[in-house]
Design an enzyme around this catalytic site. Structure first.
Site, short mmCIF file in Angstrom:
data_model
loop_
_atom_site.label_atom_id
_atom_site.label_comp_id
_atom_site.label_asym_id
_atom_site.label_seq_id
_atom_site.Cartn_x
_atom_site.Cartn_y
_atom_site.Cartn_z
N SER A 163 -1.47 -5.40 -4.07
CA SER A 163 -1.50 -5.72 -5.51
C SER A 163 -2.00 -4.53 -6.34
CB SER A 163 -2.42 -6.93 -5.76
OG SER A 163 -1.83 -8.08 -5.20
N GLU A 207 4.06 -4.50 1.84
CA GLU A 207 5.06 -3.91 0.93
C GLU A 207 4.44 -3.49 -0.40
OE1 GLU A 207 9.04 -5.69 0.82
OE2 GLU A 207 8.59 -6.50 2.81
N ARG A 252 17.29 1.49 -11.26
CA ARG A 252 15.98 1.21 -10.68
C ARG A 252 15.32 0.01 -11.35
NH1 ARG A 252 12.49 6.68 -9.76
NH2 ARG A 252 10.81 5.16 -9.85
N GLY A 276 -1.05 3.75 4.33
CA GLY A 276 -0.40 2.47 4.08
C GLY A 276 0.14 2.48 2.67
N1 COS Z 1 12.90 4.73 -6.30
C1 COS Z 1 13.41 5.98 -6.20
N2 COS Z 1 12.62 7.08 -6.28
C2 COS Z 1 11.30 6.90 -6.44
C3 COS Z 1 10.71 5.63 -6.54
C4 COS Z 1 11.57 4.50 -6.47
N3 COS Z 1 11.09 3.27 -6.57
N4 COS Z 1 9.38 5.75 -6.72
C5 COS Z 1 9.13 7.08 -6.73
N5 COS Z 1 10.30 7.77 -6.57
C6 COS Z 1 10.47 9.22 -6.56
C7 COS Z 1 9.81 9.80 -7.80
O1 COS Z 1 10.73 9.79 -8.89
C8 COS Z 1 9.53 11.20 -7.34
O2 COS Z 1 10.74 11.96 -7.39
P1 COS Z 1 10.77 13.52 -7.78
O3 COS Z 1 10.06 14.19 -6.64
O4 COS Z 1 12.22 13.85 -7.85
O5 COS Z 1 10.04 13.61 -9.08
C9 COS Z 1 9.14 11.03 -5.89
O6 COS Z 1 9.76 9.80 -5.47
C10 COS Z 1 7.64 10.94 -5.68
O7 COS Z 1 7.13 9.87 -6.50
P2 COS Z 1 5.60 9.76 -6.92
O8 COS Z 1 5.14 11.09 -7.45
O9 COS Z 1 5.44 8.56 -7.77
O10 COS Z 1 4.90 9.57 -5.48
P3 COS Z 1 3.48 9.04 -5.13
O11 COS Z 1 3.12 9.53 -3.78
O12 COS Z 1 2.51 9.34 -6.23
O13 COS Z 1 3.75 7.45 -5.05
C11 COS Z 1 3.13 5.14 -4.82
C12 COS Z 1 2.72 6.58 -5.00
C13 COS Z 1 1.84 4.37 -4.82
C14 COS Z 1 4.01 4.68 -5.97
C15 COS Z 1 3.92 4.93 -3.50
O14 COS Z 1 3.29 5.62 -2.47
C16 COS Z 1 4.03 3.45 -3.12
O15 COS Z 1 4.87 2.70 -3.63
N6 COS Z 1 3.17 3.00 -2.18
C17 COS Z 1 3.21 1.67 -1.61
C18 COS Z 1 3.99 1.74 -0.37
C19 COS Z 1 4.10 0.48 0.35
O16 COS Z 1 4.73 -0.43 -0.13
N7 COS Z 1 3.48 0.46 1.54
C20 COS Z 1 3.58 -0.65 2.39
C21 COS Z 1 4.31 -0.26 3.63
S1 COS Z 1 5.79 -1.09 3.88
S2 COS Z 1 5.26 -2.86 4.50
#
Ligand code: COS
Length: 385
Positions: free
Chosen positions: A368, A365, A313, A134
């Site tokens: 928190s 989404e 962004r 998730g």
């Molecule tokens: N916009 C564009 N690119 C993004 C980004 C964004 N907002 N956030 C991350 N990226 C890119 C990073 O720059 C990175 O790129 P490179 O591979 O070129 O370096 C890549 O994506 C991977 O990013 P990161 O290393 O931060 O990935 P993680 O798996 O560590 O990310 C979080 C973890 C927690 C940030 C992410 O999984 C997240 O936002 N989770 C919540 C998801 C969510 O909202 N779930 C609910 C389901 S929808 S109801």
């Protein structure tokens, strides 16, 4: 009536004020302020999508020129949420379920899908979450494998809003170009595609259409791919960046409604010989509500303004807006229930409905806790570490 002076803030333009006034009038006439028990949420949601489409309001969620005006999205959700959580949901999902298509779809895909979503004739859904992935999107395990006639999708998605009533799902699957976040791809899967079945329908405290989806040898053409193979994580995150401040806006709408209800009650409910509003403990609650609403609005419209006007962004700003507005709205609504006393937990009373409506916004989404993680990472990245 809510304090609407925030609409004069410099984040908004005259066209936003005009839009908000028109939507407000429409919502008052078409949705109304009543509590809606919605015995059949599928039918109620479908009807709301149709109404919003017929009114022309879905154009903000599905912009014809492909450019989102995040301030208009936020105003829409804030206003709709003040009237009805389900109306806000219906609006928001048309946007979230097409955002990745608007941003990354081919012209053919956009022409086939977006006008009908905008008109309210087609229902959209966003399928990212899985039973074991998730918040940690990079851990998702649904696979998409290249086959002669496109991509074969296998796996399971859950917590899918509009699951069961949607006409298409934007699905994120592992295509394996690289491990973790760099090996995902996004696809459009039409409802009715062989191999896609709707699993359990999920009943939640504030009812809306929600289901589990199963993919078993579900083949979609390559033309349904969104973005390049391996870019799915960025497609998902880029879409969420736009819609996260709007979750904050919806929470703000709930909070404003709770404050309206609570102040009306405090002004008229007599206790110990004077209205509640003249008792200091109630005044403290009202002050906290007003402060929380303004700080939430500042963060929501700051994020939206930055995306619209400065571009690029808004990962940290969106996360701050969602985190603060949803957590604050929960407290405001809880205080409103307290001001209502026993009546506050009675079915059919608005604050009781709001108390149930707000809870999921602190989870979906990006919970928190995830927003805090995102903010901290952005702060450290800005520092150059
Ligand atoms: N916009 C564009 N690119 C993004 C980004 C964004 N907002 N956030 C991350 N990226 C890119 C990073 O720059 C990175 O790129 P490179 O591979 O070129 O370096 C890549 O994506 C991977 O990013 P990161 O290393 O931060 O990935 P993680 O798996 O560590 O990310 C979080 C973890 C927690 C940030 C992410 O999984 C997240 O936002 N989770 C919540 C998801 C969510 O909202 N779930 C609910 C389901 S929808 S109801």
């Amino acid at each position: 009536m809510s304090d609407l002076s925030y609409r004069d803030w410099p984040f908004l333009e005259e066209r936003h004020r005009d839009y908000a006034a028109r939507l407000e009038a429409w919502a008052a006439a078409q949705i109304g302020m009543a509590v809606h028990p919605h015995r059949d949420v599928d039918a109620a949601c479908t009807e709301l999508v149709r109404k919003l489409g017929a009114g022309g309001w879905l154009a903000a969620a599905v912009p014809a020129d492909g450019v989102f005006d995040v301030r208009t999205l936020c105003l829409s959700r804030e206003i709709l949420a003040r009237y009805s959580g389900l109306a806000d949901f219906a609006f928001a999902m048309q946007g979230l379920g097409t955002g990745s298509i608007t941003l990354h779809g081919s012209n053919e895909l956009k022409a086939r899908i977006l006008p009908d979503v905008c008109a309210g004739r087609r229902i959209a859904a966003f399928a990212l979450s899985e039973p074991d992935a998730g918040s940690d999107v990079a851990a998702l395990s649904t696979t998409a494998t290249r086959v002669a006639d496109g991509w074969r999708i296998d796996g399971e998605k859950t917590w899918i809003s509009n699951g069961g009533i949607a006409d298409h799902y934007v699905v994120f699957a592992r295509t394996g170009e690289a491990p973790g976040a760099r090996g995902l791809t996004a696809f459009v899967v039409e409802a009715g595609t062989p191999g896609l079945t709707i699993g359990d329908r999920i009943a939640v405290i504030a009812p809306h259409p929600l289901a589990t989806l199963r993919f078993d040898t579900c083949v979609v053409p390559d033309a349904n791919r969104l973005g390049a193979p391996g870019e799915g994580f960025k497609v998902a995150m880029g879409t969420l960046d736009i819609f996260r401040p709007t979750v904050g806006a919806a929470a703000l709408g709930f909070a404003r409604r709770a404050m309206d209800e609570a102040t009306e009650r405090a002004a008229t409910r007599m206790m110990f010989g004077k209205p509640l509003a003249e008792q200091q403990l109630t005044q403290a609650k009202i002050a906290d509500m007003a402060l929380g609403i303004d700080t939430s609005a500042l963060l929501v419209y700051r994020a939206a303004w930055k995306r619209d006007v400065r571009g690029g962004r808004i990962t940290a700003e969106a996360a701050m807006a969602k985190l603060h507005a949803t957590e604050t709205a929960q407290r405001i609504i809880d205080d409103a229930v307290q001001i209502f006393g026993g009546l506050g937990v009675k079915q059919g009373i608005k604050v009781e409905e709001l108390y149930r409506e707000i809870r999921a916004l602190r989870i979906y989404e990006g919970a928190s806790e995830v927003q805090k993680l995102i903010i901290a990472r952005q702060v450290m990245a800005a520092r150059g570490s």
